[in-house]
Design a protein around this motif. Structure first.
Motif, short mmCIF file in Angstrom:
data_model
loop_
_atom_site.label_atom_id
_atom_site.label_comp_id
_atom_site.label_asym_id
_atom_site.label_seq_id
_atom_site.Cartn_x
_atom_site.Cartn_y
_atom_site.Cartn_z
N GLY A 44 0.58 -1.55 -0.09
CA GLY A 44 0.05 0.04 -0.09
C GLY A 44 0.76 1.44 -0.10
N LEU A 45 2.01 1.66 0.96
CA LEU A 45 2.94 2.69 0.50
C LEU A 45 3.50 2.62 -0.46
CD1 LEU A 45 4.26 2.37 4.26
CD2 LEU A 45 2.47 3.53 3.45
N TYR A 46 3.71 1.57 -1.10
CA TYR A 46 4.08 1.44 -2.76
C TYR A 46 3.53 1.88 -3.19
CZ TYR A 46 6.07 -0.35 -6.98
OH TYR A 46 6.82 -0.01 -8.53
N GLY A 47 1.94 1.48 -3.41
CA GLY A 47 1.02 2.37 -4.53
C GLY A 47 0.95 3.98 -3.82
N ILE A 48 0.74 4.32 -2.92
CA ILE A 48 1.31 5.43 -2.55
C ILE A 48 2.36 6.43 -3.31
CG2 ILE A 48 1.48 7.62 -0.41
CD1 ILE A 48 -0.10 5.55 1.31
N GLU A 49 3.72 5.74 -3.45
CA GLU A 49 4.76 5.82 -3.95
C GLU A 49 4.27 6.33 -5.51
OE1 GLU A 49 8.97 4.49 -4.48
OE2 GLU A 49 8.57 4.43 -2.46
N VAL A 51 1.55 6.65 -6.54
CA VAL A 51 0.74 7.98 -7.89
C VAL A 51 1.99 8.89 -7.12
CG1 VAL A 51 -1.05 9.97 -5.87
CG2 VAL A 51 -1.51 7.07 -6.22
N GLN A 52 2.39 9.51 -6.58
CA GLN A 52 3.29 10.69 -6.31
C GLN A 52 4.28 10.31 -7.53
OE1 GLN A 52 5.21 10.42 -2.66
NE2 GLN A 52 3.59 11.35 -1.13
N GLN A 53 4.88 9.00 -7.93
CA GLN A 53 5.69 9.58 -9.42
C GLN A 53 4.67 9.30 -10.47
OE1 GLN A 53 8.02 5.19 -9.30
NE2 GLN A 53 9.00 6.37 -7.99
N PHE A 54 3.53 8.30 -11.00
CA PHE A 54 2.91 8.04 -11.97
C PHE A 54 1.64 9.17 -11.61
CE2 PHE A 54 5.50 4.69 -11.34
CZ PHE A 54 6.52 4.96 -12.16
N GLY A 55 1.18 9.76 -10.81
CA GLY A 55 -0.26 10.53 -11.01
C GLY A 55 -1.40 9.84 -10.89
N GLN A 56 -2.33 9.67 -10.16
CA GLN A 56 -3.53 9.33 -10.14
C GLN A 56 -5.08 8.86 -10.92
OE1 GLN A 56 -7.11 11.71 -8.99
NE2 GLN A 56 -5.42 12.48 -6.71
N ASP A 57 -3.59 8.69 -12.20
CA ASP A 57 -3.88 7.78 -13.83
C ASP A 57 -3.49 6.36 -13.27
OD1 ASP A 57 -6.32 9.42 -14.14
OD2 ASP A 57 -4.48 10.12 -15.68
N MET A 59 -3.39 2.86 -12.68
CA MET A 59 -3.54 1.52 -12.63
C MET A 59 -3.31 0.51 -11.23
SD MET A 59 -5.69 -1.22 -14.30
CE MET A 59 -6.42 -0.54 -15.59
N TRP A 60 -1.86 0.26 -11.11
CA TRP A 60 -1.64 -0.25 -10.65
C TRP A 60 -2.05 0.46 -8.94
CZ3 TRP A 60 -0.63 -5.57 -9.67
CH2 TRP A 60 -0.19 -6.13 -10.95
N SER A 61 -1.80 1.75 -8.84
CA SER A 61 -1.65 2.38 -7.23
C SER A 61 -3.15 2.09 -6.73
CB SER A 61 -1.00 3.59 -7.38
OG SER A 61 -2.68 4.29 -8.98
N TRP A 62 -4.46 1.92 -7.81
CA TRP A 62 -5.60 1.50 -7.32
C TRP A 62 -5.33 0.61 -7.22
CZ3 TRP A 62 -7.75 2.42 -13.01
CH2 TRP A 62 -8.20 3.57 -13.25
N TRP A 63 -5.08 -0.76 -7.10
CA TRP A 63 -5.39 -1.72 -6.71
C TRP A 63 -3.98 -1.66 -4.93
CZ3 TRP A 63 -8.87 -4.70 -7.55
CH2 TRP A 63 -9.61 -4.45 -8.93
N LEU A 64 -2.71 -1.41 -4.66
CA LEU A 64 -2.11 -1.21 -4.02
C LEU A 64 -2.67 -0.43 -2.72
CD1 LEU A 64 1.06 -1.64 -5.41
CD2 LEU A 64 -0.21 -3.23 -5.30
#
Length: 150
Positions: A44-49, A51-57, A59-64
């Protein structure tokens, strides 16, 4: 064996639960779930990272990202369960051989504050995780529908 204190377990579950600290306190370092709990937290923390790198679009961050939220919420729920457990049940489960009314199983004001804090924070994190997940999912569905209609 040192008796397990209900107040300490409640606060450890709330504050260090996503790292498995409460499991190690209550069951020792041989507890498998205690070793597995940091995995969804780290993902989950990797997903937050991401979002900071690639933006809200991304898809992996949506799941993480919801993984860390659900882990924190689950640990807050366990903190509430531990804090509300009757002293007889607590001592029978975590302090076998101790008096059912022994001091480590009793509830005090610090335990009640831990329960209330876990309730407030756990609920907020759960609702935020659900809102984020559903929002991103529905935005993705709308975007895909636009692609199909064109």
């Amino acid at each position: 064996m040192k008796p397990k204190n209900k107040t300490v377990a409640t606060w450890l579950t709330f504050l260090g639960g996503p790292l498995g600290l409460h499991r190690f306190y209550l069951r020792g370092f041989g507890d498998l779930l205690g070793w597995l709990l940091p995995i969804p937290t780290a993902l989950g923390l990797y997903g937050i990272e991401r979002v900071q790198q690639f933006g809200q679009d991304d898809m992996w961050s949506w799941w993480l990202i919801p993984l860390v939220g659900f882990t924190i919420s689950g640990c807050a729920l366990m903190a509430i369960i531990y804090g509300l457990m009757a002293p007889e049940k607590w001592n029978a489960r975590f302090n076998p051989g101790a008096d059912p009314e022994a001091l480590p199983g009793r509830t005090n004001w610090f335990t009640v504050v831990g329960i209330a804090t876990a309730l407030m924070v756990g609920t907020a994190v759960l609702m935020a995780s659900l809102a984020f997940s559903f929002q991103r999912y529905f935005e993705y569905q709308i975007e895909e529908a636009r692609k199909i209609s064109q």
